[in-house]
Design an enzyme around this catalytic site. Structure first.
Site, mmCIF file in Angstrom:
data_model
loop_
_atom_site.group_PDB
_atom_site.id
_atom_site.type_symbol
_atom_site.label_atom_id
_atom_site.label_comp_id
_atom_site.label_asym_id
_atom_site.label_seq_id
_atom_site.Cartn_x
_atom_site.Cartn_y
_atom_site.Cartn_z
ATOM 1 N N HIS A 115 -67.319 -3.603 -34.026
ATOM 2 C CA HIS A 115 -66.709 -2.918 -35.159
ATOM 3 C C HIS A 115 -66.846 -1.419 -34.977
ATOM 4 O O HIS A 115 -67.947 -0.906 -34.760
ATOM 5 C CB HIS A 115 -67.388 -3.334 -36.468
ATOM 6 C CG HIS A 115 -66.946 -2.520 -37.652
ATOM 7 N ND1 HIS A 115 -67.818 -1.797 -38.442
ATOM 8 C CD2 HIS A 115 -65.709 -2.297 -38.166
ATOM 9 C CE1 HIS A 115 -67.136 -1.178 -39.392
ATOM 10 N NE2 HIS A 115 -65.869 -1.453 -39.247
ATOM 11 N N SER A 116 -65.726 -0.710 -35.029
ATOM 12 C CA SER A 116 -65.727 0.754 -35.010
ATOM 13 C C SER A 116 -66.501 1.271 -33.788
ATOM 14 O O SER A 116 -66.097 0.999 -32.652
ATOM 15 C CB SER A 116 -66.313 1.267 -36.325
ATOM 16 O OG SER A 116 -66.039 2.627 -36.529
ATOM 17 N N MET A 117 -67.606 1.978 -33.964
ATOM 18 C CA MET A 117 -68.394 2.455 -32.843
ATOM 19 C C MET A 117 -68.738 1.319 -31.885
ATOM 20 O O MET A 117 -68.730 1.487 -30.659
ATOM 21 C CB MET A 117 -69.688 3.114 -33.349
ATOM 22 C CG MET A 117 -70.623 3.603 -32.263
ATOM 23 S SD MET A 117 -72.234 4.160 -32.889
ATOM 24 C CE MET A 117 -73.081 2.563 -33.044
ATOM 25 N N HIS A 149 -61.935 -0.315 -43.831
ATOM 26 C CA HIS A 149 -62.616 -0.230 -42.539
ATOM 27 C C HIS A 149 -63.659 -1.333 -42.365
ATOM 28 O O HIS A 149 -63.910 -1.779 -41.250
ATOM 29 C CB HIS A 149 -63.265 1.148 -42.416
ATOM 30 C CG HIS A 149 -63.868 1.418 -41.075
ATOM 31 N ND1 HIS A 149 -63.186 1.246 -39.889
ATOM 32 C CD2 HIS A 149 -65.115 1.865 -40.727
ATOM 33 C CE1 HIS A 149 -63.969 1.565 -38.882
ATOM 34 N NE2 HIS A 149 -65.141 1.943 -39.354
ATOM 35 N N GLY A 207 -66.974 -1.238 -31.201
ATOM 36 C CA GLY A 207 -65.811 -1.542 -30.388
ATOM 37 C C GLY A 207 -65.646 -0.566 -29.236
ATOM 38 O O GLY A 207 -65.201 -0.941 -28.147
#
Length: 321
Positions: A114-116, A287, A118
């Site tokens: 997720h986010s960072m 998000h 990823g």
């Protein structure tokens, strides 16, 4: 973009959740494990300033044939902070993943990031493509390129921030009541539900005299001084061999990218994923949709893991027999 698959979701909840601790030279990387001992390994990596609690609601909805390892990255959750003087940057995080993989003695595994998380997954997959079976990206496209002209300023800011922090390191952390800690996290993450915030705070707070302090290292808030241009990011992406599923939230960070360079990078990566025949889906949510509304994203991940990992594993097993 793809419509929701008609996938029957299975559950990992019949397996006990256990704690994981991976020794590193400066302490330990902590985490949680779900699923059968011999299940196909999936490494789950949280976003910036979160912790592995971000996957608490999602993992029980995913295929029970996999074993899920959700890690608190260094400086987050219950994991040790980096030593004094150290920076937090993506190469260091990628090296930490390699440490975890080596400790667990994996030769192949999959990612959910997720986010960072990823970005870490994408960079690892580019550097060690032979080890990665599949990658799920949650509201991120895997790379965060910046214009070359911005890099000197970002580096300088990151260095100045950490030097200033070292001069003020003796300052005590602010102590909160639990209710005030919830309020603070909701204030900086206004799209998250209170239930989601409480899941993050399970590993995000440390109890002290008079209340709680946030457990994450304050240095994770500073600018990441190791950046890459779009040209370098495209080269890195070309080295990823694993199939990729990208889940984009319609009210997530990708939809908020308004600068010309951001729009160019997003357009470039979406085209490259399309050229690779990877899967990009858009879902309703913010998000943290995987935490706020896991039932929205779980069907896509279930279908992807069953098709790209579990079915492929069965076929590979038959071929080698």
């Amino acid at each position: 973009m793809q419509d929701s698959p008609n996938t029957e979701m299975t559950s990992t909840t019949k397996y006990a959740v256990s704690e994981l601790s991976v020794p590193v030279t400066w302490g330990n990387l902590k985490g949680k494990v779900w699923g059968p001992v011999h299940g196909r390994p999936v490494l789950c990596i949280h976003g910036w300033a979160d912790n592995c609690g971000t996957f608490n609601a999602l993992i029980p909805l995913l295929p029970e044939e996999c074993r899920y390892f959700a890690i608190d990255m260094a400086g987050h959750g219950l994991s040790s902070h980096r030593p004094p003087g150290a920076f937090y940057s993506f190469p260091e995080y990628v090296a930490d993943v390699r440490r975890v993989v080596k400790y667990l003695q994996w030769t192949k595994f999959s990612f959910i990031g997720h986010s960072m998380g990823g970005v870490i997954a994408a960079q690892f997959s580019a550097l060690y493509p032979e080890m990665v079976e599949a990658v799920v990206q949650l509201d991120v496209l895997g790379f965060l390129p910046v214009d070359a002209k911005e890099i000197p300023g970002v580096m300088k800011q990151g260095i100045d921030e950490i030097l200033q922090f070292e001069e003020m390191a003796a300052m005590k952390e602010k102590v909160y009541t639990y209710e005030k800690a919830v309020e603070r996290l909701l204030a900086v993450n206004p799209t998250m539900t209170e239930r989601s915030v409480e899941m993050i705070l399970e590993r995000g707070l440390t109890q002290v005299e008079g209340g709680f302090v946030f457990s994450r290292d304050r240095r994770v808030n500073f600018r990441n001084i190791v950046k890459m241009t779009l040209e370098i990011a495209v080269e890195m992406m070309s080295r990823i061999k694993a199939p990729v599923l990208i889940i984009v939230a319609d009210k997530g960070i990708l939809e908020r990218g308004s600068e010309v360079n951001q729009k160019r990078a997003i357009s470039t990566f979406l085209q490259l994923y399309n050229d690779r025949n990877d899967t990009v889906v858009k879902v309703t949510g913010s998000h943290h949709v995987h935490l706020d509304n896991p039932e929205v994203v779980a069907p896509f991940i279930c279908d992807f893991l069953k098709t790209k990992v579990l079915s492929a594993g069965i076929l590979e097993s038959k071929i080698t027999q």
